[in-house]
Design a protein around this motif. Structure first.
Motif, PDB file in Angstrom:
ATOM      1  N   THR A 152      10.436   2.071  -1.321  1.00  0.00           N
ATOM      2  CA  THR A 152       9.409   1.979  -2.353  1.00  0.00           C
ATOM      3  C   THR A 152       9.829   0.996  -3.443  1.00  0.00           C
ATOM      4  O   THR A 152      10.907   1.122  -4.020  1.00  0.00           O
ATOM      5  CB  THR A 152       9.157   3.358  -2.980  1.00  0.00           C
ATOM      6  OG1 THR A 152       8.595   4.225  -1.982  1.00  0.00           O
ATOM      7  CG2 THR A 152       8.204   3.270  -4.160  1.00  0.00           C
TER       8      THR A 152
ATOM      9  N   VAL B 228       4.623  -1.476  -2.685  1.00  0.00           N
ATOM     10  CA  VAL B 228       4.784  -0.689  -1.462  1.00  0.00           C
ATOM     11  C   VAL B 228       5.318   0.681  -1.869  1.00  0.00           C
ATOM     12  O   VAL B 228       6.359   0.770  -2.525  1.00  0.00           O
ATOM     13  CB  VAL B 228       5.753  -1.364  -0.475  1.00  0.00           C
ATOM     14  CG1 VAL B 228       6.046  -0.431   0.696  1.00  0.00           C
ATOM     15  CG2 VAL B 228       5.176  -2.688   0.007  1.00  0.00           C
TER      16      VAL B 228
ATOM     17  N   ASN C  29       9.070  -1.927   9.445  1.00  0.00           N
ATOM     18  CA  ASN C  29       8.925  -0.806  10.360  1.00  0.00           C
ATOM     19  C   ASN C  29       9.817   0.355   9.927  1.00  0.00           C
ATOM     20  O   ASN C  29      10.797   0.159   9.201  1.00  0.00           O
ATOM     21  CB  ASN C  29       9.291  -1.231  11.781  1.00  0.00           C
ATOM     22  CG  ASN C  29       8.397  -2.331  12.308  1.00  0.00           C
ATOM     23  OD1 ASN C  29       7.202  -2.383  12.013  1.00  0.00           O
ATOM     24  ND2 ASN C  29       8.970  -3.212  13.093  1.00  0.00           N
TER      25      ASN C  29
ATOM     26  N   ASP D 206       6.148   4.953   8.917  1.00  0.00           N
ATOM     27  CA  ASP D 206       5.039   4.024   9.150  1.00  0.00           C
ATOM     28  C   ASP D 206       5.499   2.574   9.047  1.00  0.00           C
ATOM     29  O   ASP D 206       6.648   2.291   8.670  1.00  0.00           O
ATOM     30  CB  ASP D 206       3.913   4.291   8.142  1.00  0.00           C
ATOM     31  CG  ASP D 206       3.122   5.544   8.459  1.00  0.00           C
ATOM     32  OD1 ASP D 206       2.309   5.956   7.603  1.00  0.00           O
ATOM     33  OD2 ASP D 206       3.327   6.116   9.540  1.00  0.00           O
ATOM     34  N   SER D 207       4.558   1.681   9.334  1.00  0.00           N
ATOM     35  CA  SER D 207       4.828   0.240   9.265  1.00  0.00           C
ATOM     36  C   SER D 207       3.822  -0.435   8.340  1.00  0.00           C
ATOM     37  O   SER D 207       2.706   0.057   8.147  1.00  0.00           O
ATOM     38  CB  SER D 207       4.731  -0.393  10.654  1.00  0.00           C
ATOM     39  OG  SER D 207       5.695   0.148  11.533  1.00  0.00           O
ATOM     40  N   LEU D 208       4.244  -1.555   7.773  1.00  0.00           N
ATOM     41  CA  LEU D 208       3.377  -2.411   6.970  1.00  0.00           C
ATOM     42  C   LEU D 208       3.770  -3.855   7.225  1.00  0.00           C
ATOM     43  O   LEU D 208       4.936  -4.135   7.509  1.00  0.00           O
ATOM     44  CB  LEU D 208       3.535  -2.140   5.474  1.00  0.00           C
ATOM     45  CG  LEU D 208       2.738  -1.044   4.788  1.00  0.00           C
ATOM     46  CD1 LEU D 208       3.140  -0.958   3.319  1.00  0.00           C
ATOM     47  CD2 LEU D 208       1.254  -1.272   4.923  1.00  0.00           C
TER      48      LEU D 208
ATOM     49  N   VAL E 286       2.070   4.422   2.179  1.00  0.00           N
ATOM     50  CA  VAL E 286       2.245   4.869   3.559  1.00  0.00           C
ATOM     51  C   VAL E 286       3.203   6.047   3.587  1.00  0.00           C
ATOM     52  O   VAL E 286       3.856   6.364   2.589  1.00  0.00           O
ATOM     53  CB  VAL E 286       2.790   3.742   4.464  1.00  0.00           C
ATOM     54  CG1 VAL E 286       1.788   2.586   4.543  1.00  0.00           C
ATOM     55  CG2 VAL E 286       4.142   3.262   3.974  1.00  0.00           C
ATOM     56  N   GLN E 287       3.316   6.674   4.756  1.00  0.00           N
ATOM     57  CA  GLN E 287       4.249   7.776   4.942  1.00  0.00           C
ATOM     58  C   GLN E 287       5.539   7.254   5.585  1.00  0.00           C
ATOM     59  O   GLN E 287       5.547   6.206   6.238  1.00  0.00           O
ATOM     60  CB  GLN E 287       3.632   8.859   5.807  1.00  0.00           C
ATOM     61  CG  GLN E 287       2.454   9.562   5.154  1.00  0.00           C
ATOM     62  CD  GLN E 287       1.936  10.720   5.985  1.00  0.00           C
ATOM     63  OE1 GLN E 287       2.084  10.748   7.191  1.00  0.00           O
ATOM     64  NE2 GLN E 287       1.342  11.704   5.312  1.00  0.00           N
TER      65      GLN E 287
ATOM     66  N   VAL F 229       6.274   4.485  -0.284  1.00  0.00           N
ATOM     67  CA  VAL F 229       6.513   5.251   0.930  1.00  0.00           C
ATOM     68  C   VAL F 229       6.744   6.708   0.543  1.00  0.00           C
ATOM     69  O   VAL F 229       7.699   7.032  -0.181  1.00  0.00           O
ATOM     70  CB  VAL F 229       7.723   4.713   1.705  1.00  0.00           C
ATOM     71  CG1 VAL F 229       7.878   5.462   3.024  1.00  0.00           C
ATOM     72  CG2 VAL F 229       7.586   3.215   1.948  1.00  0.00           C
TER      73      VAL F 229
ATOM     74  N   GLY G 228       0.813  -1.204   0.000  1.00  0.00           N
ATOM     75  CA  GLY G 228       0.000   0.000   0.000  1.00  0.00           C
ATOM     76  C   GLY G 228       0.845   1.251   0.000  1.00  0.00           C
ATOM     77  O   GLY G 228       2.068   1.195  -0.174  1.00  0.00           O
TER      78      GLY G 228
END
Length: 127
Positions: free
Chosen positions: A91, A123, A84, A16-18, A12-13, A125, A10
Motif C-alpha cells: 500500500t 494503491v 501480482n 490480487d493483481s493490478l 484491492v485485496q 491493499v 485502486g
C-alpha cells in the motif's frame, strides 16, 4: 520537458493483481530509462523497479522481486508496472519517473537521477 501521467491504481485485496500505466508526452521517452517508486504513509519514497530505455534490462527492489514486473512500450510512450500477489505492505502512492540523462548504461535506484515525475497513483491493499 516531459510530462508523465499514471493510472491504474485502486483498492484491492491481498493476493490480487493490478497493472499501473504511465503515459508520457515528449519525443525523448524512447531514449530514457524509466522507473517506479512508491511512498507509504509516514515513510520515505522508495525505489520499486527500473527498466532500460530499450527494455533490455530491468532491476527490482528485493521486496517486489518475483511479484512485480516492469515493462515499456516505446511506440506508445508508456511505462507499465504489473503487480501480482499484492500484500498490505505494498500500500502506497506509486510514482513513475524518467532518468534525467538519455541512454544511461546503468539502471539507477536513487531518486536524484530521475528528472521527470508523475503525480502518483494510490494503491491500497486490504488484508
Amino acid at each position: 520537458q516531459v510530462q508523465l501521467v499514471e493510472s491504474g491504481g485502486g483498492l484491492v485485496q491481498a493476493g490480487d493483481s493490478l497493472r499501473l500505466s504511465c503515459a508520457a508526452d515528449g519525443r525523448t521517452f524512447g531514449s530514457i530509462n524509466g522507473a517506479w517508486f512508491r511512498q507509504a504513509p509516514g515513510k520515505d519514497r522508495e525505489f520499486v523497479a527500473a527498466i532500460a530505455w530499450n527494455g533490455g534490462d530491468t532491476f527490482y527492489a528485493n521486496s517486489v522481486q518475483g511479484r512485480f514486473a516492469i515493462s515499456r512500450d516505446n511506440a506508445k510512450n508508456t511505462l507499465y508496472l504489473q503487480m501480482n500477489n499484492l500484500k498490505p505492505e505494498d500500500t502506497a502512492v506509486y510514482y513513475c519517473a524518467l532518468d534525467g540523462r538519455a541512454f544511461r548504461a546503468v539502471l539507477m535506484s536513487t531518486e536524484n537521477y530521475y528528472k521527470y515525475w508523475g503525480q502518483g497513483t494510490q494503491v491500497t491493499v486490504s488484508s
